[in-house]
Design a protein around this motif. Structure first.
Motif, PDB file in Angstrom:
ATOM      1  N   ARG A 228     -15.372   7.916  -0.728  1.00  0.00           N
ATOM      2  CA  ARG A 228     -15.030   7.691   0.336  1.00  0.00           C
ATOM      3  C   ARG A 228     -13.857   9.247   0.680  1.00  0.00           C
ATOM      4  O   ARG A 228     -13.891   9.743   1.946  1.00  0.00           O
ATOM      5  CB  ARG A 228     -14.265   6.734   1.428  1.00  0.00           C
ATOM      6  CG  ARG A 228     -15.330   5.322   1.510  1.00  0.00           C
ATOM      7  CD  ARG A 228     -14.917   4.255   1.324  1.00  0.00           C
ATOM      8  NE  ARG A 228     -15.824   3.244   2.233  1.00  0.00           N
ATOM      9  CZ  ARG A 228     -15.909   2.159   1.953  1.00  0.00           C
ATOM     10  NH1 ARG A 228     -14.598   1.043   1.209  1.00  0.00           N
ATOM     11  NH2 ARG A 228     -16.613   0.889   1.803  1.00  0.00           N
ATOM     12  N   TYR A 229     -13.539   9.270  -0.569  1.00  0.00           N
ATOM     13  CA  TYR A 229     -11.989  10.087  -0.208  1.00  0.00           C
ATOM     14  C   TYR A 229     -12.619  11.282  -0.505  1.00  0.00           C
ATOM     15  O   TYR A 229     -12.412  12.961   0.270  1.00  0.00           O
ATOM     16  CB  TYR A 229     -10.860   9.667  -2.021  1.00  0.00           C
ATOM     17  CG  TYR A 229     -10.511  10.843  -1.569  1.00  0.00           C
ATOM     18  CD1 TYR A 229      -9.141  11.058  -1.015  1.00  0.00           C
ATOM     19  CD2 TYR A 229     -10.286  12.014  -2.654  1.00  0.00           C
ATOM     20  CE1 TYR A 229      -7.979  11.742  -1.747  1.00  0.00           C
ATOM     21  CE2 TYR A 229     -10.039  13.263  -3.260  1.00  0.00           C
ATOM     22  CZ  TYR A 229      -8.418  13.055  -1.945  1.00  0.00           C
ATOM     23  OH  TYR A 229      -7.587  14.080  -2.421  1.00  0.00           O
ATOM     24  N   PHE A 231     -15.993  12.496   0.826  1.00  0.00           N
ATOM     25  CA  PHE A 231     -16.147  12.861   1.867  1.00  0.00           C
ATOM     26  C   PHE A 231     -15.249  12.947   2.837  1.00  0.00           C
ATOM     27  O   PHE A 231     -15.749  14.050   3.166  1.00  0.00           O
ATOM     28  CB  PHE A 231     -16.366  10.716   2.583  1.00  0.00           C
ATOM     29  CG  PHE A 231     -17.361  11.468   4.004  1.00  0.00           C
ATOM     30  CD1 PHE A 231     -18.864  12.060   3.601  1.00  0.00           C
ATOM     31  CD2 PHE A 231     -16.747  10.590   5.094  1.00  0.00           C
ATOM     32  CE1 PHE A 231     -19.447  11.900   5.059  1.00  0.00           C
ATOM     33  CE2 PHE A 231     -17.800  11.230   6.073  1.00  0.00           C
ATOM     34  CZ  PHE A 231     -19.098  11.687   6.407  1.00  0.00           C
ATOM     35  N   ALA A 232     -14.217  12.579   2.944  1.00  0.00           N
ATOM     36  CA  ALA A 232     -13.199  12.967   3.757  1.00  0.00           C
ATOM     37  C   ALA A 232     -12.728  14.602   3.541  1.00  0.00           C
ATOM     38  O   ALA A 232     -12.388  15.204   4.222  1.00  0.00           O
ATOM     39  CB  ALA A 232     -11.771  11.828   3.212  1.00  0.00           C
ATOM     40  N   GLN A 233     -12.285  14.570   2.503  1.00  0.00           N
ATOM     41  CA  GLN A 233     -12.567  15.939   1.601  1.00  0.00           C
ATOM     42  C   GLN A 233     -13.212  17.498   2.229  1.00  0.00           C
ATOM     43  O   GLN A 233     -12.717  18.627   2.723  1.00  0.00           O
ATOM     44  CB  GLN A 233     -12.259  15.977   0.190  1.00  0.00           C
ATOM     45  CG  GLN A 233     -11.068  15.064  -0.184  1.00  0.00           C
ATOM     46  CD  GLN A 233      -9.623  15.401  -0.462  1.00  0.00           C
ATOM     47  OE1 GLN A 233      -9.223  16.742   0.605  1.00  0.00           O
ATOM     48  NE2 GLN A 233      -8.944  14.833   1.004  1.00  0.00           N
ATOM     49  N   THR A 235     -14.732  17.167   4.913  1.00  0.00           N
ATOM     50  CA  THR A 235     -14.975  17.135   6.287  1.00  0.00           C
ATOM     51  C   THR A 235     -13.740  17.856   6.830  1.00  0.00           C
ATOM     52  O   THR A 235     -13.520  18.211   7.572  1.00  0.00           O
ATOM     53  CB  THR A 235     -15.047  15.895   7.175  1.00  0.00           C
ATOM     54  OG1 THR A 235     -13.590  15.190   6.695  1.00  0.00           O
ATOM     55  CG2 THR A 235     -15.669  14.371   6.459  1.00  0.00           C
ATOM     56  N   ILE A 236     -12.804  18.185   5.645  1.00  0.00           N
ATOM     57  CA  ILE A 236     -11.184  19.255   6.054  1.00  0.00           C
ATOM     58  C   ILE A 236     -11.864  19.991   6.616  1.00  0.00           C
ATOM     59  O   ILE A 236     -11.357  20.479   7.963  1.00  0.00           O
ATOM     60  CB  ILE A 236     -10.312  18.565   5.157  1.00  0.00           C
ATOM     61  CG1 ILE A 236      -9.612  17.031   5.224  1.00  0.00           C
ATOM     62  CG2 ILE A 236      -9.327  19.600   5.476  1.00  0.00           C
ATOM     63  CD1 ILE A 236      -8.890  17.274   3.843  1.00  0.00           C
ATOM     64  N   GLU A 274      -9.436  13.553  12.202  1.00  0.00           N
ATOM     65  CA  GLU A 274     -10.565  13.856  10.680  1.00  0.00           C
ATOM     66  C   GLU A 274     -11.729  12.770  11.628  1.00  0.00           C
ATOM     67  O   GLU A 274     -11.716  12.168  12.155  1.00  0.00           O
ATOM     68  CB  GLU A 274      -9.429  13.029   9.878  1.00  0.00           C
ATOM     69  CG  GLU A 274      -9.499  11.884  10.006  1.00  0.00           C
ATOM     70  CD  GLU A 274      -8.619  10.965   8.550  1.00  0.00           C
ATOM     71  OE1 GLU A 274      -8.522  10.258   8.324  1.00  0.00           O
ATOM     72  OE2 GLU A 274      -7.482  11.837   8.351  1.00  0.00           O
ATOM     73  N   VAL A 275     -12.913  13.169  10.093  1.00  0.00           N
ATOM     74  CA  VAL A 275     -13.932  12.669  10.466  1.00  0.00           C
ATOM     75  C   VAL A 275     -13.693  11.078   9.406  1.00  0.00           C
ATOM     76  O   VAL A 275     -14.163  11.606   7.970  1.00  0.00           O
ATOM     77  CB  VAL A 275     -14.897  13.460  10.604  1.00  0.00           C
ATOM     78  CG1 VAL A 275     -16.266  12.979   9.713  1.00  0.00           C
ATOM     79  CG2 VAL A 275     -14.973  14.703  11.214  1.00  0.00           C
ATOM     80  N   THR A 276     -13.917   9.870   9.667  1.00  0.00           N
ATOM     81  CA  THR A 276     -14.565   8.840   8.443  1.00  0.00           C
ATOM     82  C   THR A 276     -15.849   8.557   9.055  1.00  0.00           C
ATOM     83  O   THR A 276     -16.924   9.359   9.646  1.00  0.00           O
ATOM     84  CB  THR A 276     -14.198   7.443   9.757  1.00  0.00           C
ATOM     85  OG1 THR A 276     -14.574   7.162  11.017  1.00  0.00           O
ATOM     86  CG2 THR A 276     -12.591   7.886   9.741  1.00  0.00           C
ATOM     87  N   GLU A 277     -17.246   7.715   8.334  1.00  0.00           N
ATOM     88  CA  GLU A 277     -18.112   7.266   8.138  1.00  0.00           C
ATOM     89  C   GLU A 277     -18.316   6.770   9.437  1.00  0.00           C
ATOM     90  O   GLU A 277     -19.755   7.481   9.803  1.00  0.00           O
ATOM     91  CB  GLU A 277     -18.123   6.905   6.624  1.00  0.00           C
ATOM     92  CG  GLU A 277     -18.062   7.036   4.927  1.00  0.00           C
ATOM     93  CD  GLU A 277     -17.897   6.352   3.973  1.00  0.00           C
ATOM     94  OE1 GLU A 277     -17.284   5.395   4.765  1.00  0.00           O
ATOM     95  OE2 GLU A 277     -18.171   6.413   3.384  1.00  0.00           O
ATOM     96  N   GLU A 279     -17.109   7.499  11.915  1.00  0.00           N
ATOM     97  CA  GLU A 279     -17.743   8.023  13.174  1.00  0.00           C
ATOM     98  C   GLU A 279     -18.244   8.612  13.347  1.00  0.00           C
ATOM     99  O   GLU A 279     -19.429   9.583  14.218  1.00  0.00           O
ATOM    100  CB  GLU A 279     -16.303   8.345  13.591  1.00  0.00           C
ATOM    101  CG  GLU A 279     -15.176   8.379  14.003  1.00  0.00           C
ATOM    102  CD  GLU A 279     -13.797   9.325  13.727  1.00  0.00           C
ATOM    103  OE1 GLU A 279     -12.400   8.909  14.656  1.00  0.00           O
ATOM    104  OE2 GLU A 279     -13.208   9.406  12.605  1.00  0.00           O
TER     105      GLU A 279
END
Length: 681
Positions: A228-229, A231-233, A235-236, A274-277, A279
């Motif tokens: 998940r981390y 994935f978040a990186q 999307t930045i 920020e974009v989460t899974e 969303e």
């Protein structure tokens, strides 16, 4: 644990009924207004499902007895009896859930969940006073609807009420999913922001990691956290690019906010995020891929296809909700699925496939029981007899419940043979026996084709009376009659007529040979050499006074078969001489003769005709009965059953549609008149 039984009092069309269930798939069938849908809703009420429906006067059984209504306010009482599954440990999670609700804690086998919808106890005396002087039941119901229904309350409890056991925590751990018949699920499938689809995607994302048995729970958590981390990186940069592209335009349209005073107290609107899974699921569209490479949105599907997809998602969600790993303490301990008219929008082939799926899969224990209602003969023909529950409602409030699984006893070889025969016999046409109001079992296609038109000649309509004619293809009535014999409490309560040919036969005494068919005028002619019998003598006696099953056949003295009787009772009716009848000229010339000897002179020479003439001459019948017998015998030997019956059906219908003055006279065979009169009375 599984739902072993439901007991319903005063709910909608149920005055008082008890209906057992079994583990696995329970298919509830019956004609309209027998309470199939209400049964599913009764289960849902106990388990906390209302479907958005607010309980009201219309949910109470419409009691018409004045004394009953004056003694006590009408109230709904529904009990679910849950039983421990075979092999289930006493210390299982399910047993722990229901321990405080056991009807006999020392045995720890059964628990009860109870739902009541009743008037507030404090208002009961006021109710009795208000209805005491009412003169009609309708007046009392007006008082209930106007003054008291708003004071009714729904309560649920377990075990016995004196224990004051709250069931809220228990119901929170039971998953009951209900799909009603009037459904259009398409809008639930099209995008990832739908709660059902989102929940399913949330559960199945990284599924291989979540179910990796080689890793500990902490290791799984750590790996999911890392994914998940990452994935978040990733999307930045995407969000930064989006912000850069908005920068100039943002200054323009945000100026309107500044001009309207949105900067109060130094506050200034801007964009960040920020974009989460979760969303990102919102941008997913369900599509259908075809083998030829075409991809189309799910919106292009028909309702039936989307219903199948929706039900698969629902089952997937039930799996997710019962996962301890995924849901932790909120995981559902026990899951039930109810589907009203599962055949809705489905092609027959899809109905069969879907049912096979439900029967062949136990969803790894995620769904303990499935309850389905159906009007589909495709479903019934595919389902196991053991899974059927048949409802019939002869009068308002009286519901008869039938269980084929309890009709055929496993320790009885004859019953097991009959059960196997019935299961093989049922197809999409024969399965109608469970839905029709009344049944006529016949031996062959001739009766099947001719009975509807015979009824029309009696000013009856089998379709309007919901009567089904079932062609058995032989004398196999006994296998099916077990299903309808009301001397057994588990059978289906409906009227059944069995039409069979009396078929007189004989065999030589002291010879090891089978009985052979003979003519009625030969019966008991030579009792020294021959032994005689009629077909279905035993059945005729056995069912003569039966409450809902009767056998009918031709006259004991003059009868033989359907075709024989049609001509015997219509010896001058040329409508019977259709194209497929051979020897038409010969039979016509015989019809023109009033004297038997003259008729015989018209018959061509053959071994069969010689036997007929010799036997008739030897009989002591009247000239008229001999004349009828000659024509009937000659006609019987000149027809092919199926082809002639179809042609005769058309000829008789054409005759019936003519003005009364132009119609030719036709008499329905007497035994059929008697059968239809009893059945339709």
């Amino acid at each position: 644990m599984y739902i072993k039984e439901i007991k319903i009092s005063n709910f909608r069309n149920f005055k008082k009924v008890s209906i057992p269930f079994h583990e696995g798939v329970n298919v509830i069938i019956g004609h309209n207004n027998t309470g199939k849908s209400n049964l599913l809703r009764a289960i849902g009420l106990v388990l906390g499902y209302s479907g958005g429906h607010r309980m009201g006067t219309s949910d109470l059984f419409y009691e018409t007895d004045m004394e009953t209504l004056q003694q006590q306010s009408p109230r709904i009482h529904i009990t679910l009896v849950l039983r421990r599954s075979v092999g289930e440990d006493l210390d299982s999670t399910e047993m722990g859930l229901f321990y405080s609700m056991m009807t006999d804690p020392t045995l720890s086998k059964e628990a009860e969940l109870i739902y009541e919808f009743k008037l507030n106890d404090a208002q009961e005396d006021n109710y009795k006073a208000d209805v005491a002087n009412a003169t009609t039941a309708k007046e009392i119901w007006r008082i209930i609807d106007h003054d008291y229904i708003r004071l009714y309350r729904s309560i649920r409890y377990g075990g016995n009420q004196t224990a004051d056991i709250s069931v809220n925590d228990v119901l929170g751990q039971i998953d009951f999913q209900f799909l009603d018949a009037i459904r259009d699920v398409s809008h639930d499938l099209y995008a990832g922001y739908n709660p059902l689809l989102r929940d399913v995607l949330n559960f199945f994302i990284d599924y291989s990691i979540k179910n990796d048995s080689t890793m500990t729970e902490d290791e799984i958590k750590e790996q999911l956290k890392t994914i998940r981390y990452d994935f978040a990186q990733k999307t930045i940069p995407l969000m930064q690019t989006l912000q850069e592209r908005l920068q100039n335009g943002k200054n323009v349209f945000l100026k309107y906010a500044l001009d309207t005073g949105a900067t109060f107290n130094g506050a200034e609107p801007d964009f960040d995020g920020e974009v989460t899974e979760n969303e990102m699921f919102a941008v997913l569209r369900m599509i259908i891929k075809y083998a030829i490479g075409i991809e189309v949105p799910a919106t292009y599907n028909g309702l039936g296809y989307n219903n199948l997809i929706y039900m698969s998602l629902l089952l997937a969600k039930m799996q997710a909700d019962s996962s301890i790993t995924y849901m932790k303490r909120s995981a559902k301990v026990l899951s039930f699925l109810a589907i009203e008219e599962c055949e809705a929008h489905l092609h027959p082939a899809m109905q069969y496939k879907f049912l096979q799926f439900l029967q062949d899969n136990n969803f790894n224990g995620h769904v303990r029981q499935i309850f389905m209602t159906s009007h589909s003969t495709q479903i019934v023909s595919a389902v196991k007899l053991d899974d059927l529950i048949c409802l019939t409602s002869p009068v308002l409030g009286q519901i008869n419940v039938s269980y084929p699984r309890d009709v055929y006893k496993e320790n009885n070889k004859e019953d097991m043979a009959s059960k196997q025969y019935v299961q093989r016999f049922l197809d999409a046409t024969k399965a109608d026996i469970f839905f029709a109001n009344k049944l006529i079992f016949v031996e062959g296609i001739a009766e099947e084709l001719l009975l509807p038109v015979f009824a029309r000649y009696m000013n009856k309509n089998l379709t309007d009376e919901h009567v089904l004619v079932v062609n058995m293809g032989g004398r196999y009535f006994n296998h099916f009659l077990k299903l309808f014999d009301t001397y057994n409490p588990y059978t289906i309560n409906k009227k059944v007529v069995c039409l069979t040919d009396i078929d007189p036969c004989r065999k030589k005494k002291n010879f090891d040979e089978d009985f052979e068919s003979c003519y009625p005028y030969e019966y008991n002619m030579d009792t020294v050499q021959y032994e005689y019998k009629h077909h279905a003598d035993t059945e005729d006696t056995q069912y003569r006074d039966h409450p809902n099953i009767r056998f009918y056949r031709q006259d004991d003295i003059y009868g033989k078969t359907l075709e024989y009787d049609i001509m015997r009772e219509n010896p001058d009716c040329e409508l019977l001489l259709t194209k497929s009848v051979s020897n038409v000229k010969e039979i016509k010339s015989m019809m023109a003769e009033p004297e038997v000897n003259n008729m015989m002179s018209k018959m061509r020479n053959s071994e069969t005709n010689t036997r007929i003439k010799t036997s008739i001459c030897a009989s002591r019948w009247t000239n008229e009965e001999k004349r009828k017998a000659l024509l009937a015998s000659r006609y019987l030997n000149s027809v092919s059953k199926g082809g002639n019956a179809l042609e005769l059906n058309i000829a008789l219908m054409d005759n019936l549609e003519k003005p009364a003055a132009d119609r030719k006279e036709f008499h329905v065979p007497q035994y059929i008149v008697e059968a239809l009169t009893w059945l339709l009375s």
